[in-house]
Design an enzyme around this catalytic site. Structure first.
Site, PDB file in Angstrom:
ATOM      1  N   CYS A  58       0.838  -1.206   0.000  1.00 38.40           N
ATOM      2  CA  CYS A  58       0.000   0.000   0.000  1.00 38.40           C
ATOM      3  C   CYS A  58       0.874   1.257   0.000  1.00 38.40           C
ATOM      4  O   CYS A  58       0.649   2.186  -0.778  1.00 38.40           O
ATOM      5  CB  CYS A  58      -0.927  -0.027   1.217  1.00 38.40           C
ATOM      6  SG  CYS A  58      -2.088   1.344   1.268  1.00 38.40           S
ATOM      7  N   CYS A  59       1.909   1.277   0.869  1.00 39.18           N
ATOM      8  CA  CYS A  59       2.825   2.426   0.891  1.00 39.18           C
ATOM      9  C   CYS A  59       3.556   2.543  -0.443  1.00 39.18           C
ATOM     10  O   CYS A  59       3.813   3.655  -0.920  1.00 39.18           O
ATOM     11  CB  CYS A  59       3.843   2.277   2.020  1.00 39.18           C
ATOM     12  SG  CYS A  59       3.234   2.708   3.662  1.00 39.18           S
ATOM     13  N   CYS A  88      -1.280   8.272   7.777  1.00 41.56           N
ATOM     14  CA  CYS A  88      -2.644   7.945   7.346  1.00 41.56           C
ATOM     15  C   CYS A  88      -3.490   7.558   8.558  1.00 41.56           C
ATOM     16  O   CYS A  88      -2.991   6.926   9.501  1.00 41.56           O
ATOM     17  CB  CYS A  88      -2.601   6.784   6.363  1.00 41.56           C
ATOM     18  SG  CYS A  88      -1.715   7.172   4.838  1.00 41.56           S
ATOM     19  N   CYS A  92      -3.437   3.932   9.739  1.00 44.90           N
ATOM     20  CA  CYS A  92      -2.197   3.329  10.244  1.00 44.90           C
ATOM     21  C   CYS A  92      -1.542   4.149  11.351  1.00 44.90           C
ATOM     22  O   CYS A  92      -0.356   3.977  11.623  1.00 44.90           O
ATOM     23  CB  CYS A  92      -1.203   3.161   9.094  1.00 44.90           C
ATOM     24  SG  CYS A  92      -1.844   2.241   7.689  1.00 44.90           S
ATOM     25  N   CYS A 148       7.800   3.871   5.872  1.00 50.71           N
ATOM     26  CA  CYS A 148       6.895   3.665   4.732  1.00 50.71           C
ATOM     27  C   CYS A 148       7.603   3.250   3.457  1.00 50.71           C
ATOM     28  O   CYS A 148       6.959   2.804   2.511  1.00 50.71           O
ATOM     29  CB  CYS A 148       6.052   4.911   4.471  1.00 50.71           C
ATOM     30  SG  CYS A 148       6.957   6.254   3.704  1.00 50.71           S
TER      31      CYS A 148
HETATM   32  S1  SF4 Z   1       0.505   4.520   5.808  1.00 44.11           S
HETATM   33 FE1  SF4 Z   1      -1.080   2.896   5.648  1.00 44.11          FE
HETATM   34  S2  SF4 Z   1      -2.760   3.701   4.379  1.00 44.11           S
HETATM   35 FE2  SF4 Z   1      -0.981   5.081   4.179  1.00 44.11          FE
HETATM   36  S3  SF4 Z   1       0.002   4.406   2.321  1.00 44.11           S
HETATM   37 FE3  SF4 Z   1       1.022   3.314   3.999  1.00 44.11          FE
HETATM   38  S4  SF4 Z   1      -0.109   1.370   4.366  1.00 44.11           S
HETATM   39 FE4  SF4 Z   1      -1.343   2.726   2.978  1.00 44.11          FE
END
Ligand code: SF4
Length: 248
Positions: A129-130, A210, A213, A236
């Protein structure tokens, strides 16, 4: 020919690593403002940008940069999962500091639809996701620049304790002007320049990412311990582990 190209690349990597080490040594005794002035107007003139999360401490670096060059590109990674308070704070600081070149980066729509159709990747594969929402959008823009400024600090966590002021990550120079600053230094700067705090700080969020998280932290814990608090993940991925710590 390929071997020759590899040799030339290795040499360049080594020269850039040496340049980063020399700059780190030079900057170690300078103030963050003097470091920024030299990096923006001299060392990386026209080839440097600032990446900001518009988080808890971001106003300090943004204020310093606004006084040196309000036209410097400021990159903001919009993951679609920010607290609404962060987006409001971003707009408030942009107006208050007169930032002229805020660049909002988002995940590629096709990649997001393919790789995170349900919008739950943050829960199942947070690294992916990151990578989708932060690393790739940033990398695409950083093709245009040779250096970027980050707000990381040594006091934030054990993984950042040895953070140098200038790093070479193999592709870019990273300048960390606030590396040496403590929380007391930051608080004093906020007060001296009447900078507004991020609204979530008083609710126990010393580091803000975010909403999916990020959790508030207890008194005395690492500032970043609320990030990905239920997993081993601590960074991240937009910074490589080149200084003995782990990537962001
Ligand atoms: S912090 Fe969480 S929601 Fe944001 S990009 Fe990374 S995994 Fe995705």
């Amino acid at each position: 020919m390929t071997v020759l190209i590899d040799i030339v690349k290795d040499q360049a990597r080594s020269e850039n690593g040496q340049r980063a080490a020399a700059l780190s040594a030079k900057y170690e005794t300078m103030t963050p403002q003097d470091i920024l002035r030299d990096a923006i107007r001299n060392e990386f003139f026209g080839d440097i940008t600032l990446s900001s999360s518009f988080g808890a401490d971001s106003a300090v670096l943004l204020h310093m940069v606004s006084e040196i060059d309000p036209n410097l590109p400021v990159l903001f990674l919009d993951t679609d999962r920010h607290f609404f308070q962060t987006l409001q704070y971003r707009d408030e600081l942009k107006a208050k500091l007169g930032l002229q070149n805020l660049v909002v980066l988002k995940a590629d729509e096709t990649e997001a639809a393919t790789e995170d159709a349900k919008g739950t990747l943050w829960r199942t594969h947070p690294d992916a996701c990151c990578d989708l929402r932060k690393v790739r959008p940033l990398n695409r823009v950083m093709e245009r620049y040779g250096a970027w400024i980050s707000g990381r600090k040594r006091h934030q966590s054990s993984t950042r304790a040895n953070l140098p002021i200038v790093e070479w990550d193999g592709k870019h120079f990273k300048v960390n002007p606030l590396a040496k600053w403590t929380q007391a230094d930051l608080d004093a700067y906020f007060a001296q320049h009447d900078l507004p705090p991020h609204p979530l700080v008083e609710q126990g969020f010393p580091s803000i990412g975010c909403f999916t998280c990020t959790k508030p932290v207890e008194q005395g814990q690492d500032a970043r311990s609320g990030r990905w608090a239920d997993s081993e993940k601590v960074e991240c991925g937009i910074h490589n582990p080149i200084y003995g710590g782990e990537g962001i």
